[in-house]
Design an enzyme around this catalytic site. Structure first.
Site, PDB file in Angstrom:
ATOM      1  N   CYS A   2       0.836  -1.197   0.000  1.00 45.30           N
ATOM      2  CA  CYS A   2       0.000   0.000   0.000  1.00 45.30           C
ATOM      3  C   CYS A   2       0.872   1.248   0.000  1.00 45.30           C
ATOM      4  O   CYS A   2       2.059   1.198   0.316  1.00 45.30           O
ATOM      5  CB  CYS A   2      -0.865   0.032   1.256  1.00 45.30           C
ATOM      6  SG  CYS A   2      -1.643  -1.526   1.679  1.00 45.30           S
ATOM      7  N   ASN A 101      -0.351   0.981   6.475  1.00 47.50           N
ATOM      8  CA  ASN A 101       0.253  -0.106   5.687  1.00 47.50           C
ATOM      9  C   ASN A 101       0.646  -1.204   6.656  1.00 47.50           C
ATOM     10  O   ASN A 101       1.171  -0.903   7.735  1.00 47.50           O
ATOM     11  CB  ASN A 101       1.530   0.362   4.981  1.00 47.50           C
ATOM     12  CG  ASN A 101       1.251   1.283   3.822  1.00 47.50           C
ATOM     13  OD1 ASN A 101       0.097   1.543   3.493  1.00 47.50           O
ATOM     14  ND2 ASN A 101       2.311   1.780   3.210  1.00 47.50           N
ATOM     15  N   GLY A 102       0.464  -2.459   6.261  1.00 48.98           N
ATOM     16  CA  GLY A 102       0.869  -3.560   7.143  1.00 48.98           C
ATOM     17  C   GLY A 102      -0.333  -4.329   7.646  1.00 48.98           C
ATOM     18  O   GLY A 102      -1.444  -4.178   7.130  1.00 48.98           O
ATOM     19  N   LYS A 604       4.239  -4.216  -6.139  1.00 50.95           N
ATOM     20  CA  LYS A 604       5.673  -4.119  -6.384  1.00 50.95           C
ATOM     21  C   LYS A 604       6.465  -4.705  -5.225  1.00 50.95           C
ATOM     22  O   LYS A 604       7.495  -5.330  -5.406  1.00 50.95           O
ATOM     23  CB  LYS A 604       6.038  -2.646  -6.604  1.00 50.95           C
ATOM     24  CG  LYS A 604       7.521  -2.376  -6.803  1.00 50.95           C
ATOM     25  CD  LYS A 604       8.004  -2.953  -8.122  1.00 50.95           C
ATOM     26  CE  LYS A 604       9.494  -2.781  -8.334  1.00 50.95           C
ATOM     27  NZ  LYS A 604       9.994  -3.789  -9.291  1.00 50.95           N
TER      28      LYS A 604
HETATM   29  C1  G6P Z   1       7.058  -8.849  -5.622  1.00 48.86           C
HETATM   30  C2  G6P Z   1       7.450  -8.142  -6.910  1.00 48.86           C
HETATM   31  C3  G6P Z   1       8.405  -9.003  -7.702  1.00 48.86           C
HETATM   32  C4  G6P Z   1       9.625  -9.263  -6.867  1.00 48.86           C
HETATM   33  C5  G6P Z   1       9.278  -9.886  -5.509  1.00 48.86           C
HETATM   34  C6  G6P Z   1      10.450  -9.782  -4.566  1.00 48.86           C
HETATM   35  O1  G6P Z   1       6.318  -9.971  -5.903  1.00 48.86           O
HETATM   36  O2  G6P Z   1       6.332  -7.833  -7.676  1.00 48.86           O
HETATM   37  O3  G6P Z   1       8.763  -8.354  -8.903  1.00 48.86           O
HETATM   38  O4  G6P Z   1      10.486 -10.092  -7.553  1.00 48.86           O
HETATM   39  O5  G6P Z   1       8.212  -9.174  -4.879  1.00 48.86           O
HETATM   40  O6  G6P Z   1      10.680  -8.426  -4.320  1.00 48.86           O
HETATM   41  P1  G6P Z   1      12.035  -7.822  -3.808  1.00 48.86           P
HETATM   42  O7  G6P Z   1      11.752  -6.363  -3.609  1.00 48.86           O
HETATM   43  O8  G6P Z   1      12.345  -8.526  -2.519  1.00 48.86           O
HETATM   44  O9  G6P Z   1      13.062  -8.076  -4.845  1.00 48.86           O
END
Ligand code: G6P
Length: 609
Positions: A2, A101-102, A604
């Site tokens: 969020c 958030n959380g 993300k």
């Molecule tokens: C989410 C994102 C992915 C990412 C994963 C790990 O699912 O959408 O694109 O690979 O988290 O995220 P990080 O920030 O730990 O690389």
């Protein structure tokens, strides 16, 4: 994850907060809301859907006025995607308004307690419980009420709170969910990410876990939830607007794919010494000895980061000759893992905030492992938890589908493997040869990117196919996994990645006339074996798309379509072979009419387990 943006100062804040919120849209969300306070009255407007829907709704109600306020994008966890469940949430007595958030883990027992006291809830969220609890404890001092409420809470939070009885005050707090305070001239912007602050001020500080900040136009005060004063370190934000704007590109994913050569040069800069034949990693310096003595290296991450970690596993084992294994943070954490002496855990993460990766790291540390971070976001939770680390330096990644972070992670893990290898057995000459090859990777990547238009044409040929296979061996088995993930996450086409040899053990049954099978078939130790796997698919009617090494004419006799990548040592090849797969996924999503940067149901950064 969020998004949070809040403002207090002298300007009308609706539009400037919405601007900030748009900069956080990339994180993924399903509803949005805003609240401002004007003449001691809080006005809340919220809706499911995009920030654009919120803007429409605001227009129909004539907007909200005020020089203090907050807004939020919600990614549903507790309670469905509905208007009442969107943030901000208010209490029913004290004029409290809150965004969060959380996850509040003990929300159920708190809710029962509050219901017994007569509070009536309008949503199914854990967040509303927190708003009610603060209201229940409010006794003329918002900061004290927030501190008291947070002492009762277990879980993770980044929150911003305001109260009708204190019309110039915002109170924010953090535990496990990032929150920054931008310090301007007589104004403050609180946000979950610096990119929502940078347009207003470049001075900011991050709240630490269990810290609370009270902000008014005149200044701020930081303390712990136990009201012990703390002094934050106000720093310069290292983001410039250009990095977080699209420029001439149509989508952030496209921009970030094309940025990879430049990003990679940044990752490598100053970290190689060709004359001495060695790797220079400032961030691991004081732990060099312990690292070199490692008996086992556990690499952990989620999603794309786990795929990079798996390439790291191959690199470290192959080059440094240390037993290594890559594992999902979510699995590692709960398997009662054995951590023997001289175990190193490497957390791989773009955001540095992924809850599962962070939890795995903490678990391994508690059991005695040395913790190393391979992280992009400076000062993130994972970066702070680790003993040592190597930043990616690829710049902010906005596209939900991770691209430049992946190649950055692989590059850093290559540096780590070479660093260890050189300190253990590799000669200076051998290392210098590898550095020479590594430094050519960005230029070679540029050549692949020139093939973009053809990648689109080929993708178009197969765009109506709903099931795809991605197959590779050795170093490029994780690339196959990454190619499949890219395709499914933004184009919603079903795709499976696997070791090419594994296909015979079941998935081969799926192959029917016209099914696209993408083979990573660059030159390497297992080239001949991959060719046999290609034959197996071809003879069953599958359509072959091959990623092959420049100059390989033979592959053209087998494959329907070929994307060529320049020749590199096999251990460096994933940084190149992944590029056509990223472009293919990008074009597939566009051809199917999807929102590349905001894929459905995705976030993300996933800060919940
Ligand atoms: C989410 C994102 C992915 C990412 C994963 C790990 O699912 O959408 O694109 O690979 O988290 O995220 P990080 O920030 O730990 O690389």
């Amino acid at each position: 994850m969020c998004g949070i943006v809040a403002y207090v100062g002298s300007k009308q804040c609706q539009d400037l907060m919405l601007e900030g919120l748009k900069r956080l849209e990339y994180r993924g969300y399903d509803s949005a809301g805003i609240a401002t306070m004007h003449n001691g009255k809080i006005n809340v407007v919220k809706t499911i859907g995009r920030v654009a829907n919120l803007e429409d709704k605001l227009e129909t109600v004539g907007g909200v006025r005020g020089t203090i306020g907050m807004c939020h994008t919600r990614w549903a966890t507790h309670g469905g995607v509905t208007d009442p469940n969107a943030h901000p949430h208010t209490d029913d007595r004290a004029g409290i308004c809150l965004i969060h958030n959380g996850i509040i883990e003990n929300y159920a027992s708190l809710k029962t307690y509050l219901q017994e006291k007569g509070h009536v809830f309008k949503s199914q969220t854990d967040t509303e419980v927190l708003a009610m609890l603060i209201g229940e404890l409010y006794d003329g001092d918002l900061e004290a009420a927030v501190q008291a409420a947070l002492r009762e809470v277990t879980g993770a939070y980044g929150i911003v709170v305001m109260c009708e009885k204190e019309p110039e005050t915002l109170v924010a707090a953090r535990k496990g969910s990032p929150l920054m305070v931008g310090v301007g001239n007589g104004e403050f912007v609180i946000a979950s990410d610096g990119s929502a602050i940078i347009a207003h001020t470049s001075h900011a500080f991050s709240l630490e876990d269990y810290q609370v900040v009270k902000v008014t136009p005149k200044g701020f005060r930081t303390s712990t939830i136990h009201n012990v004063p703390v002094t934050p370190k106000v720093q310069q934000l290292e983001i410039d607007l250009e990095q977080i704007e699209l420029g001439s590109f149509s989508h952030f994913m496209q921009k970030e794919i094309f940025e990879q050569p430049k990003a990679l040069r940044n990752t490598l800069r100053g970290r190689t010494d060709i004359r001495e034949g060695k790797i220079v990693l400032g961030g691991v310096g004081s732990f060099a000895k312990q690292l070199t003595m490692a008996k086992r290296i556990v690499l952990t991450g989620q999603g794309t980061a786990l795929h990079a970690a798996t390439i790291g596993e191959y690199l470290i084992e192959d080059l440094a000759r240390i037993y290594s294994v890559a594992e999902y943070g979510s699995e590692f954490r709960y398997r009662n893992p054995i951590i023997e002496e001289n175990t190193v855990v490497v957390a791989v993460s773009q955001s540095g905030e992924t809850a599962d990766t962070l939890a795995a790291l903490i678990e391994a540390k508690e059991r005695g492992a040395l913790a190393l971070g391979v992280v992009n976001v400076v000062g993130s939770s994972i970066a702070r938890e680790t003993d040592a680390g190597v930043y990616l330096r690829v710049g902010p990644e906005i596209g939900v589908a991770s691209t430049k972070a992946f190649t950055g992670q692989v590059a850093v893990l290559t540096l780590v493997a070479l660093y260890l290898a050189r300190r253990r057995h590799m000669s200076a000459d051998q290392c210098a040869d590898m550095i020479r090859e590594l430094e050519q990777v960005p230029d070679k990547m540029e050549r692949i990117l020139e093939d973009d238009a053809r990648v689109r044409t080929v993708t178009e040929k197969y765009i109506d196919r709903d099931n795809w296979l991605f197959l590779g061996r050795g170093y490029n088995y994780p690339t196959a996994l990454e190619g499949a993930l890219k395709l499914k996450e933004i184009s919603y086409i079903h795709a499976e990645g696997m070791p090419a040899a594994e296909m015979k053990h079941g998935p081969i049954a799926l192959i029917n006339d016209g099914m696209p099978a993408v083979f990573i078939a660059n030159r390497g130790r297992q080239y001949e074996k991959v060719i046999s796997n290609i034959q197996e698919v071809k003879s069953r009617g599958g359509r072959i798309i091959a990623v092959a090494t420049e100059g390989d004419e033979h592959i053209k006799t087998l494959a329907d379509d070929v994307f060529y990548v320049p020749d590199v040592p096999e251990c460096l090849s994933p940084m190149l072979t992944v590029v056509p797969l990223q472009l293919m996924a990008y074009h597939a999503a566009l051809l199917r009419g999807h929102d590349v940067d905001k894929p459905r149901n995705r976030a993300k950064s996933v800060t919940v387990e």
